[in-house]
Write an enzyme that holds these catalytic residues in place. Structure first.
Site, PDB file in Angstrom:
ATOM      1  N   PRO A  89       5.781   5.423   9.447  1.00  0.00           N
ATOM      2  CA  PRO A  89       5.472   4.988  10.717  1.00  0.00           C
ATOM      3  C   PRO A  89       6.004   5.687  11.800  1.00  0.00           C
ATOM      4  O   PRO A  89       4.704   5.048  12.996  1.00  0.00           O
ATOM      5  CB  PRO A  89       4.842   3.451  10.048  1.00  0.00           C
ATOM      6  CG  PRO A  89       5.016   3.076   8.703  1.00  0.00           C
ATOM      7  CD  PRO A  89       6.383   4.551   8.479  1.00  0.00           C
ATOM      8  N   GLU A 116      11.110  -2.796   2.986  1.00  0.00           N
ATOM      9  CA  GLU A 116      10.866  -2.899   4.626  1.00  0.00           C
ATOM     10  C   GLU A 116      11.191  -1.732   5.560  1.00  0.00           C
ATOM     11  O   GLU A 116      11.399  -1.226   6.657  1.00  0.00           O
ATOM     12  CB  GLU A 116      11.732  -3.852   5.099  1.00  0.00           C
ATOM     13  CG  GLU A 116      11.034  -5.180   4.195  1.00  0.00           C
ATOM     14  CD  GLU A 116       9.566  -5.414   4.475  1.00  0.00           C
ATOM     15  OE1 GLU A 116       8.961  -5.395   5.189  1.00  0.00           O
ATOM     16  OE2 GLU A 116       8.711  -5.993   3.322  1.00  0.00           O
ATOM     17  N   ARG A 154       0.282  25.170   0.954  1.00  0.00           N
ATOM     18  CA  ARG A 154      -0.828  25.902   1.354  1.00  0.00           C
ATOM     19  C   ARG A 154      -0.764  27.163   2.562  1.00  0.00           C
ATOM     20  O   ARG A 154      -1.019  28.224   2.402  1.00  0.00           O
ATOM     21  CB  ARG A 154      -2.327  25.073   1.771  1.00  0.00           C
ATOM     22  CG  ARG A 154      -2.618  23.992   0.706  1.00  0.00           C
ATOM     23  CD  ARG A 154      -3.588  23.456   1.073  1.00  0.00           C
ATOM     24  NE  ARG A 154      -4.629  24.284   0.652  1.00  0.00           N
ATOM     25  CZ  ARG A 154      -5.568  24.309   1.639  1.00  0.00           C
ATOM     26  NH1 ARG A 154      -4.763  24.923   3.126  1.00  0.00           N
ATOM     27  NH2 ARG A 154      -6.574  25.515   2.090  1.00  0.00           N
ATOM     28  N   ASP A 169      -8.315  27.220   7.604  1.00  0.00           N
ATOM     29  CA  ASP A 169      -8.827  25.639   7.471  1.00  0.00           C
ATOM     30  C   ASP A 169      -8.876  25.465   8.620  1.00  0.00           C
ATOM     31  O   ASP A 169      -8.803  25.575   9.689  1.00  0.00           O
ATOM     32  CB  ASP A 169      -7.932  25.018   7.010  1.00  0.00           C
ATOM     33  CG  ASP A 169      -7.713  25.396   5.231  1.00  0.00           C
ATOM     34  OD1 ASP A 169      -8.883  26.164   5.187  1.00  0.00           O
ATOM     35  OD2 ASP A 169      -6.742  25.845   4.871  1.00  0.00           O
TER      36      ASP A 169
HETATM   37  C1  4GS Z   1       5.075   6.057   6.070  1.00  0.00           C
HETATM   38  C2  4GS Z   1       3.265   6.508   6.606  1.00  0.00           C
HETATM   39  C3  4GS Z   1       4.784   4.397   5.658  1.00  0.00           C
HETATM   40  C4  4GS Z   1       7.091   2.186   5.635  1.00  0.00           C
HETATM   41  C5  4GS Z   1       6.830   3.651   3.199  1.00  0.00           C
HETATM   42  C6  4GS Z   1       7.180   0.997   4.956  1.00  0.00           C
HETATM   43  C7  4GS Z   1       7.819   1.313   2.623  1.00  0.00           C
HETATM   44  C8  4GS Z   1       6.362   3.363   4.749  1.00  0.00           C
HETATM   45  N1  4GS Z   1       5.542   7.652   6.040  1.00  0.00           N
HETATM   46  N2  4GS Z   1       4.237   7.767   6.766  1.00  0.00           N
HETATM   47  N3  4GS Z   1       8.080   1.301   3.830  1.00  0.00           N
HETATM   48  N4  4GS Z   1       2.898   6.377   7.428  1.00  0.00           N
HETATM   49  N5  4GS Z   1       5.775   4.282   4.953  1.00  0.00           N
HETATM   50  O1  4GS Z   1       4.101   3.793   5.984  1.00  0.00           O
HETATM   51  O2  4GS Z   1       4.975   8.620   6.489  1.00  0.00           O
END
Ligand code: 4GS
Length: 246
Positions: A89, A116, A154, A169
């Site tokens: 994230p 985590e 793609r 697209d």
């Molecule tokens: C994402 C996301 C994600 C983060 C994986 C906490 C497990 C998790 N990965 N984009 N640990 N959003 N990864 O949430 O790519």
């Protein structure tokens, strides 16, 4: 296109890699996918791949060493210039341009985290790029890796059949796609827009462009900020703005 995947749960990818565009691509040799499991590379006597976070707190953190050794093994096989991508994230948002960039690299290694997350030192010293598929938290990076593989496939030349192309697209020209209809002409009392039955290809193309701009300005105005509009596109947009001010 070659995609390497580092994951504790490679089985998750099973059926996903067998069907549709990706299945065909693997069959014809246009896409190749290989796995490395950090579990197989752990130096720990018990084979541990995770441990408690320093400083306390809930959950577990993936150890740097097993992932680092897995990356090294992948580089040994595919070359040391392999582009290492960690799905998280905290990464830059994934979009069509990022996917095209991956295609140009020809070889990418996707690192899937669990728990985590991963020891920050691994991210700092062994990852080239962090990418996020969206502002939400997943339980593992595997689903994010599938999104990347699907999207990049793609763009692989020769993979999408006929007239279809990833370049037509939504987003490829920075706009959302126009609406699509198929038979019957009337379904549940709702008919297809007349213009699509007119056979006038120029009018149909104009209508579709208008729909694309209309939808983009209403649903995703943020997309229009990063795009220069043509004269015609600006006219459609201005009409929308006038209407929303009425
Ligand atoms: C994402 C996301 C994600 C983060 C994986 C906490 C497990 C998790 N990965 N984009 N640990 N959003 N990864 O949430 O790519």
């Amino acid at each position: 296109m070659w995609v390497g995947i580092i994951s504790l749960f490679p089985e998750i990818f099973g059926p996903f890699l067998k069907f549709g565009v990706i299945g065909r691509g693997r069959h014809s040799g246009l896409i190749k996918i290989d796995f490395w499991n950090p579990r197989d590379f752990s130096d720990d006597p018990k084979g541990a791949v995770d441990d408690k976070p320093y400083g306390g707190g809930p959950g577990m953190v993936m150890k740097a060493q097993p992932i680092f050794s897995a990356i090294e093994a992948a580089k040994e096989e595919r070359g040391s210039d392999l582009h290492v991508v960690y799905l998280s994230p905290q990464g830059s948002p994934l979009n069509q341009n990022v996917l095209k960039g991956f295609l140009e690299k020809r070889n990418i290694l996707l690192v899937c985290g669990r728990y985590e997350g991963i020891d920050e030192r691994l991210i700092e010293h062994a990852v080239d790029e962090q990418i996020s598929i969206g502002d939400y938290v997943l339980s593992g990076g595997e689903t994010a890796a599938m999104v990347v593989i699907d999207g990049v496939s793609r763009f692989v030349p020769g993979l999408l059949g006929g007239e279809t192309s990833a370049h037509d697209d939504s987003f490829s020209d920075g706009l959302l796609e126009y609406p699509q209809y198929t038979r019957p002409v009337t379904w549940a009392g709702h008919s297809v827009p007349d213009i699509l039955l007119s056979g006038d290809h120029q009018k149909i193309a104009d209508w579709r462009k208008t729909e694309s701009i209309d939808r983009t300005s209403k649903r995703r105005p943020d997309l229009l900020k990063s795009r220069t509009l043509t004269e015609k596109e600006r006219k459609v947009l201005n009409k929308n703005i006038e209407m929303s001010n009425e």
